[in-house]
Design a protein around this motif. Structure first.
Motif, PDB file in Angstrom:
ATOM      1  N   ALA A 166       1.038  -1.198  -0.335  1.00 27.91           N
ATOM      2  CA  ALA A 166      -0.023  -0.135  -0.004  1.00 27.91           C
ATOM      3  C   ALA A 166       1.072   1.672  -0.021  1.00 27.91           C
ATOM      4  CB  ALA A 166      -0.382   0.218   1.483  1.00 27.91           C
ATOM      5  N   ARG A 167       1.009   1.479  -1.253  1.00 27.24           N
ATOM      6  CA  ARG A 167       2.050   3.261  -0.645  1.00 27.24           C
ATOM      7  C   ARG A 167       1.156   4.218  -0.636  1.00 27.24           C
ATOM      8  NH1 ARG A 167       3.210   3.227  -7.455  1.00 27.24           N
ATOM      9  NH2 ARG A 167       1.498   3.457  -8.118  1.00 27.24           N
ATOM     10  N   PRO A 168       1.879   5.489  -0.615  1.00 28.95           N
ATOM     11  CA  PRO A 168       1.399   6.088   0.356  1.00 28.95           C
ATOM     12  C   PRO A 168      -0.396   7.142  -1.078  1.00 28.95           C
ATOM     13  CG  PRO A 168       3.038   7.226   0.383  1.00 28.95           C
ATOM     14  CD  PRO A 168       2.997   5.449  -0.527  1.00 28.95           C
ATOM     15  N   GLY A 169      -1.076   7.203  -0.675  1.00 29.51           N
ATOM     16  CA  GLY A 169      -2.774   7.368  -1.720  1.00 29.51           C
ATOM     17  C   GLY A 169      -3.008   6.541  -1.415  1.00 29.51           C
ATOM     18  N   ALA A 170      -3.027   5.271  -2.212  1.00 30.93           N
ATOM     19  CA  ALA A 170      -3.281   3.815  -2.101  1.00 30.93           C
ATOM     20  C   ALA A 170      -5.074   3.851  -1.094  1.00 30.93           C
ATOM     21  CB  ALA A 170      -2.841   2.960  -1.254  1.00 30.93           C
ATOM     22  N   ALA A 171      -5.812   3.640  -1.325  1.00 25.74           N
ATOM     23  CA  ALA A 171      -6.759   3.521  -1.255  1.00 25.74           C
ATOM     24  C   ALA A 171      -6.985   1.846  -0.337  1.00 25.74           C
ATOM     25  CB  ALA A 171      -8.615   3.694  -1.871  1.00 25.74           C
ATOM     26  N   ILE A 172      -7.037   2.156   1.606  1.00 30.67           N
ATOM     27  CA  ILE A 172      -7.790   0.775   2.361  1.00 30.67           C
ATOM     28  C   ILE A 172      -8.801   0.756   2.674  1.00 30.67           C
ATOM     29  CG2 ILE A 172      -6.387  -0.188   3.995  1.00 30.67           C
ATOM     30  CD1 ILE A 172      -4.022   0.882   3.358  1.00 30.67           C
ATOM     31  N   THR A 173      -9.852  -0.141   2.498  1.00 32.77           N
ATOM     32  CA  THR A 173     -11.062  -0.268   3.551  1.00 32.77           C
ATOM     33  C   THR A 173     -10.382  -1.963   4.247  1.00 32.77           C
ATOM     34  OG1 THR A 173     -11.736  -1.916   1.705  1.00 32.77           O
ATOM     35  CG2 THR A 173     -12.573  -0.039   1.789  1.00 32.77           C
ATOM     36  N   PHE A 174     -11.461  -2.122   5.628  1.00 29.80           N
ATOM     37  CA  PHE A 174     -11.178  -3.583   5.898  1.00 29.80           C
ATOM     38  C   PHE A 174     -12.209  -3.976   6.587  1.00 29.80           C
ATOM     39  CE2 PHE A 174      -8.717   0.307   8.198  1.00 29.80           C
ATOM     40  CZ  PHE A 174      -7.181  -0.662   8.338  1.00 29.80           C
ATOM     41  N   ARG A 175     -12.359  -5.465   6.687  1.00 29.86           N
ATOM     42  CA  ARG A 175     -13.393  -6.599   6.504  1.00 29.86           C
ATOM     43  C   ARG A 175     -13.361  -7.141   7.370  1.00 29.86           C
ATOM     44  NH1 ARG A 175     -14.868 -11.275   4.873  1.00 29.86           N
ATOM     45  NH2 ARG A 175     -12.812 -11.578   2.932  1.00 29.86           N
ATOM     46  N   SER A 176     -14.112  -7.821   8.740  1.00 29.83           N
ATOM     47  CA  SER A 176     -13.798  -8.256   9.792  1.00 29.83           C
ATOM     48  C   SER A 176     -14.072  -9.240   9.644  1.00 29.83           C
ATOM     49  CB  SER A 176     -15.107  -7.630  10.634  1.00 29.83           C
ATOM     50  OG  SER A 176     -15.108  -8.076  11.693  1.00 29.83           O
ATOM     51  N   VAL A 177     -12.744  -9.701  10.652  1.00 28.93           N
ATOM     52  CA  VAL A 177     -12.766 -11.660  10.345  1.00 28.93           C
ATOM     53  C   VAL A 177     -12.495 -11.934  11.875  1.00 28.93           C
ATOM     54  CG1 VAL A 177     -11.820 -12.073   7.883  1.00 28.93           C
ATOM     55  CG2 VAL A 177     -10.485 -11.846  10.395  1.00 28.93           C
ATOM     56  N   THR A 178     -13.341 -12.992  12.362  1.00 31.36           N
ATOM     57  CA  THR A 178     -13.056 -13.236  13.698  1.00 31.36           C
ATOM     58  C   THR A 178     -10.858 -13.940  13.707  1.00 31.36           C
ATOM     59  OG1 THR A 178     -13.704 -16.157  12.854  1.00 31.36           O
ATOM     60  CG2 THR A 178     -15.012 -13.788  13.681  1.00 31.36           C
ATOM     61  N   LEU A 179     -11.356 -13.940  15.024  1.00 31.31           N
ATOM     62  CA  LEU A 179      -9.665 -14.935  15.409  1.00 31.31           C
ATOM     63  C   LEU A 179      -9.327 -16.221  14.693  1.00 31.31           C
ATOM     64  CD1 LEU A 179      -6.869 -15.089  16.957  1.00 31.31           C
ATOM     65  CD2 LEU A 179      -8.744 -15.619  18.861  1.00 31.31           C
ATOM     66  N   ALA A 180     -11.009 -17.024  14.705  1.00 32.38           N
ATOM     67  CA  ALA A 180     -10.843 -17.645  14.314  1.00 32.38           C
ATOM     68  C   ALA A 180     -10.554 -18.043  12.749  1.00 32.38           C
ATOM     69  CB  ALA A 180     -12.177 -18.851  14.470  1.00 32.38           C
ATOM     70  N   GLU A 181     -11.519 -17.789  12.087  1.00 35.31           N
ATOM     71  CA  GLU A 181     -11.305 -17.218  10.520  1.00 35.31           C
ATOM     72  C   GLU A 181      -9.593 -16.489  10.425  1.00 35.31           C
ATOM     73  OE1 GLU A 181     -15.454 -15.397   8.825  1.00 35.31           O
ATOM     74  OE2 GLU A 181     -14.276 -14.146  10.165  1.00 35.31           O
ATOM     75  N   ALA A 182      -9.203 -15.940  11.163  1.00 33.99           N
ATOM     76  CA  ALA A 182      -7.652 -15.307  11.002  1.00 33.99           C
ATOM     77  C   ALA A 182      -6.917 -16.967  11.374  1.00 33.99           C
ATOM     78  CB  ALA A 182      -7.571 -13.938  11.756  1.00 33.99           C
ATOM     79  N   GLN A 183      -7.329 -17.060  11.986  1.00 34.26           N
ATOM     80  CA  GLN A 183      -6.449 -18.486  12.676  1.00 34.26           C
ATOM     81  C   GLN A 183      -6.189 -19.563  11.315  1.00 34.26           C
ATOM     82  OE1 GLN A 183      -6.288 -19.762  16.398  1.00 34.26           O
ATOM     83  NE2 GLN A 183      -3.722 -18.373  16.345  1.00 34.26           N
ATOM     84  N   ARG A 184      -7.211 -19.923  10.851  1.00 33.66           N
ATOM     85  CA  ARG A 184      -7.776 -20.606   9.902  1.00 33.66           C
ATOM     86  C   ARG A 184      -7.189 -19.717   8.336  1.00 33.66           C
ATOM     87  NH1 ARG A 184     -12.478 -21.990  12.117  1.00 33.66           N
ATOM     88  NH2 ARG A 184     -13.080 -20.578  10.721  1.00 33.66           N
ATOM     89  N   ILE A 185      -6.884 -18.849   7.905  1.00 31.81           N
ATOM     90  CA  ILE A 185      -6.612 -18.380   6.697  1.00 31.81           C
ATOM     91  C   ILE A 185      -5.049 -18.418   6.772  1.00 31.81           C
ATOM     92  CG2 ILE A 185      -6.129 -16.121   5.674  1.00 31.81           C
ATOM     93  CD1 ILE A 185      -8.983 -15.542   6.564  1.00 31.81           C
ATOM     94  N   GLU A 186      -4.074 -17.847   8.422  1.00 33.98           N
ATOM     95  CA  GLU A 186      -3.068 -18.628   8.517  1.00 33.98           C
ATOM     96  C   GLU A 186      -2.158 -19.721   8.103  1.00 33.98           C
ATOM     97  OE1 GLU A 186      -0.534 -16.406   8.569  1.00 33.98           O
ATOM     98  OE2 GLU A 186       1.339 -17.304   9.649  1.00 33.98           O
ATOM     99  N   ILE A 187      -3.131 -20.277   8.795  1.00 34.02           N
ATOM    100  CA  ILE A 187      -2.914 -21.783   8.616  1.00 34.02           C
ATOM    101  C   ILE A 187      -2.874 -22.112   6.471  1.00 34.02           C
ATOM    102  CG2 ILE A 187      -3.502 -24.130   8.906  1.00 34.02           C
ATOM    103  CD1 ILE A 187      -4.191 -23.272  11.660  1.00 34.02           C
ATOM    104  N   ALA A 188      -3.826 -22.071   6.080  1.00 30.46           N
ATOM    105  CA  ALA A 188      -4.003 -22.537   4.673  1.00 30.46           C
ATOM    106  C   ALA A 188      -2.775 -21.668   4.116  1.00 30.46           C
ATOM    107  CB  ALA A 188      -4.749 -22.028   4.103  1.00 30.46           C
ATOM    108  N   PHE A 189      -2.351 -20.258   3.866  1.00 28.59           N
ATOM    109  CA  PHE A 189      -1.560 -19.705   3.831  1.00 28.59           C
ATOM    110  C   PHE A 189      -0.137 -20.311   3.939  1.00 28.59           C
ATOM    111  CE2 PHE A 189       1.520 -16.887   3.601  1.00 28.59           C
ATOM    112  CZ  PHE A 189       1.277 -15.887   2.395  1.00 28.59           C
ATOM    113  N   GLU A 190       0.637 -20.603   5.111  1.00 30.43           N
ATOM    114  CA  GLU A 190       1.320 -21.480   5.657  1.00 30.43           C
ATOM    115  C   GLU A 190       1.720 -23.055   4.477  1.00 30.43           C
ATOM    116  OE1 GLU A 190       4.467 -20.211   6.452  1.00 30.43           O
ATOM    117  OE2 GLU A 190       4.168 -18.193   6.754  1.00 30.43           O
TER     118      GLU A 190
END
Lengths: 245, 347
Positions: B308-332
Motif C-alpha cells: 500500500a503506497r502513499p495515496g492508496a485506498a484501503i478498506t477493512f473487512r471484519s474477521v474473527t480470530l478463528a477465521e484469521a488463524q484458519r487463513i494463516e494455517i492455509a497460507f502457510e
C-alpha cells in the motif's frame, strides 16, 4: 501474591499470532518485577512455538507461531480448539509447573548521570516548575530505587517507575528533533534514558556516559524489565573522562 | 560474487525475515515488509525462505552483476530491465557477469524484492541481516544502500543437498539458453513457468481490502466509529514507513479515552492515537505501545499492507480470530506447496 494466583490467567488476543497475559486478578496493581520473571521463565522453558515473550508493567505479551502450535496438537484437539486456545492452555500449564523456579532477586544497577548544563538543558525549568532548587531536584531524582517497568519505544529504552511525585513533568510542547544518546528525561510520572540519538519530547535533565545498547553483546540491552536502578550524580569532568577509562 | 549499486533507488535495504526473540530488549522484529514476495523470491533461486535479499521501495535501484548469477524479482512491478529488454518477474533468472539491471518507479504496489542464489552476505546482527535503520544495525552499516556499495552474495551460503543440485541444474540450463541467444541479447534467460504473484493493488478502483479482527479497545470506539472503521475508505498518508502505515480518512472517535498502560504490540496492530487517524503497525514497529488497539490486520494480509503506497485506498473487512488463524494455517500450507512445487521443477 500466592502461587496459586500466579497461574490464574487473564488473556486476550493481540492479532492472530500474539496474546497478552495478565496474572491473577486483572485489576491487580502492576508488578513489573513479577511480569519480567514470568517472561524470563517462558523464555528459559522456550517452547518451540514461542517466538517472543515481552513484559511491560502488568502484562506479558507472547508472540507464537499458530502453525507450530497446530503441529503440536492431536487430531482431537484440533477439532476442539484454536491454536490461540491451545497456546493459553500451554502457557497455563507451563506456569503452573514451573512457578517454583521463578527468577531470583532483581539486579541493582547504578547509572552515573551528569545533571544539568548542556547535558540536561531542561533541568532549570523543570526545577522551577517543581518549585525546587536545582540541587534538591537532582538529589530527589537520584534518591529512589527505580524499577524498569518495560523496555520499549526503541532498543534498550527503559521506562522507569518510582519517580518522586513532585518531579513529574509535562512532555515538551514540541518535541526536539534530536535528543542525544544517553539523555535522561522525564515525561509525566516516568523517567527514562535514550539509548540512541532520536527525536523526542521528554524533558531532559541530564545525561549518562553509559552505553545502554550494544548490538555486538550477547545481551544487547544493558537493562531488562524488572531491574532496579539508581542514578548516581557525577561531575562534568567524570562525564567527559568516562570514555578514557 | 557480488552486486554493485550504481544508483540506490528511493529506499533500498537488505532484509531477511527479521530478528524474532529480541523484543525483550526493545528490538523490533523487522525483516521484509512483504514476506510473501521475499520468501517466494528465495524459493525461486533455491535458497532457504529466510535468506537475505533486497527490499526496493517505490523506485528501484540500478545494479551491476559482477559475476554470472541466478536471481529472482518478486513483489511490486518496477519495470526491471536489462539491455533494453524487460526482465520477467516471479521466476528464476540467470544474469551474465557485467550486465546491468535497472528499475523504474512501481507501476502498482510499493515494494519489490530481489533474491540471489546463496543470499546476500551482510553480517548477521542478533541473528538477522535485516537493516534496522533506527538502531543502525544489520544490512550495510544499518542504513539504506548508497551508490558505490558492493554487496557480496552468492554461493558461500548455498544450501547443501537437493537445493544446491537444483541451483546448479537451473544455472547451467539458463546459462546455456542465454548463450544460444544472439550476441547483445544474451545477458539473461528465464524459464516460462512462474510462481503466483499476490493480487497486489487489490481490485484497482476499490483499493486494497485488508482483513482485520477487532482489537481489545474496539469497544471503546463510539458506535459511529465502530461502523465507520469497517465500511469507510482510508488513504495511505505520505508519512508512512516501515514502522507504520498511517491512514487518512474520517476521524474515529473514542467514547472511552481512559489511558492504557503500555504493553506489547506487533506488526498488524491498528492503533488509534488521539487525533483519530489509525496507524497500522508494520515490520519495524516499536515493541510496546499504549494507544488503543482498535483492530489487528491478519498476518496473511500483511504483504498487501506492504504494497500500500502513499495515496492508496484501503478498506477493512471484519474477521474473527478463528477465521484469521484458519487463513494463516492455509497460507502457510500453500507456501509449503509452492516450495515443493518449485523444487520439483526440473529443466
Amino acid at each position: 501474591m500466592s502461587n496459586s494466583d500466579r497461574t490464574d490467567l487473564c488473556v486476550e488476543p493481540l492479532g492472530d499470532r500474539a496474546l497478552v497475559v495478565r496474572l491473577g486478578d486483572c485489576k491487580a496493581p502492576a508488578d513489573p518485577q513479577m511480569m519480567a520473571d514470568t517472561a524470563e521463565l517462558l523464555r528459559i522453558v522456550g517452547p518451540e512455538w514461542m517466538e517472543d515473550a515481552v513484559s511491560a508493567y502488568d502484562t506479558v505479551t507472547i508472540v507464537y507461531d499458530p502453525v507450530k502450535v497446530l503441529a503440536s496438537m492431536s487430531e482431537a484437539e484440533r477439532s476442539l480448539r484454536l491454536p490461540y486456545e491451545q497456546t493459553i492452555a500451554q502457557v497455563e500449564s507451563l506456569l503452573h509447573r514451573e512457578h517454583k523456579h521463578a527468577a531470583g532477586r532483581p539486579r541493582l544497577i547504578d547509572i552515573p548521570v551528569c545533571y544539568g548544563g548542556a547535558y540536561g538543558p531542561d533541568l532549570q525549568e523543570a526545577a522551577e516548575r517543581a518549585e525546587l532548587s536545582v540541587q534538591s531536584f537532582v538529589e530527589l531524582h537520584a534518591s529512589p530505587e527505580y524499577t524498569v517497568a518495560m523496555i520499549g519505544f526503541m532498543p534498550g529504552f527503559p521506562y522507569l517507575t518510582g519517580l518522586p511525585r513532585e518531579l513529574s513533568q509535562p512532555r515538551k510542547a514540541s518535541p526536539r528533533s534530536r535528543v542525544p544518546a544517553g539523555s535522561v528525561g522525564i515525561a509525566g510520572g516516568q523517567t527514562g534514558i535514550y539509548p540512541f540519538s532520536s527525536p523526542g519530547g521528554w524533558q531532559l535533565i541530564g545525561r549518562t556516559p553509559m552505553e545502554l545498547f550494544r548490538s555486538a553483546e550477547e545481551e544487547p540491552s544493558l537493562l531488562r524489565a524488572g531491574d532496579r536502578i539508581r542514578f548516581v550524580p557525577i561531575g562534568k569532568q567524570q562525564m567527559e573522562a568516562w570514555g578514557d577509562r | 560474487m557480488s552486486l554493485t549499486v550504481m544508483k540506490p533507488g528511493f529506499y533500498t535495504t537488505i532484509q531477511d525475515l527479521g530478528r524474532p526473540g529480541w523484543r525483550r530488549d526493545g528490538i523490533p522484529l523487522g525483516g521484509a515488509m512483504d514476506r510473501y514476495a521475499l520468501r517466494t523470491a528465495n524459493l525461486l533461486v533455491g535458497n532457504e525462505e529466510g535468506a537475505a535479499g533486497l527490499e526496493l521501495t517505490l523506485v528501484g535501484p540500478t545494479l551491476t552483476v559482477e559475476r554470472d548469477m541466478l536471481l529472482a524479482i518478486c513483489g511490486a512491478h518496477m519495470s526491471p530491465h536489462m539491455d533494453g529488454e524487460e526482465l520477467p518477474m516471479w521466476r528464476p533468472l540467470w544474469a551474465a557477469a557485467g550486465s546491468r539491471i535497472t528499475f523504474g518507479a512501481a507501476l502498482a504496489g510499493c515494494r519489490a524484492y530481489i533474491a540471489v542464489a546463496g543470499g546476500i552476505h551482510a553480517a548477521a546482527v542478533l541473528g538477522s541481516r535485516s537493516t534496522d535503520v533506527r538502531a543502525g544495525i544489520g544490512g550495510v552499516d544499518g542504513r539504506p544502500l548508497q551508490a558505490g556499495d558492493t554487496l557480496p552474495c552468492g554461493e558461500r551460503d548455498s544450501a547443501g543437498g537437493a537445493r544446491a543440485a537444483w541451483q546448479r541444474l537451473w544455472r547451467a540450463e539458463l546459462a546455456a539458453r542465454a548463450g544460444a541467444q544472439p550476441r547483445g541479447r544474451n545477458g539473461f534467460a528465464a524459464p516460462g513457468w512462474f510462481a503466483p504473484p499476490l493480487a497486489y493493488g487489490g481490485g484497482a478502483a476499490d483499493g486494497i481490502e485488508l482483513r482485520a479482527m477487532p482489537g481489545s479497545e474496539f469497544g471503546r470506539l463510539s458506535a459511529a466509529a465502530r461502523r465507520a472503521f469497517f465500511t469507510e475508505r482510508y488513504n495511505v498518508a505520505p508519512a508512512s514507513d516501515r514502522m507504520g502505515v498511517r491512514l487518512a480518512g474520517p476521524p474515529l472517535e473514542l467514547s472511552d479515552s481512559t489511558e492504557l498502560l503500555s504493553h506489547g504490540v506487533v506488526p498488524g496492530t491498528v492503533q488509534l492515537p488521539s487525533g483519530g487517524m489509525p496507524i497500522v503497525l508494520a515490520a519495524d514497529c516499536q515493541t510496546t505501545g499504549g494507544y488503543p488497539k482498535i483492530a489487528h490486520v491478519i498476518t496473511a494480509d500483511l504483504p498487501l499492507l506492504a504494497q500500500a503506497r502513499p495515496g492508496a485506498a484501503i478498506t477493512f473487512r471484519s474477521v474473527t480470530l478463528a477465521e484469521a488463524q484458519r487463513i494463516e494455517i492455509a497460507f502457510e500450507r500453500d507456501m509449503r506447496q509452492l516450495a515443493a512445487g518449485i523444487c520439483c521443477r526440473m529443466p
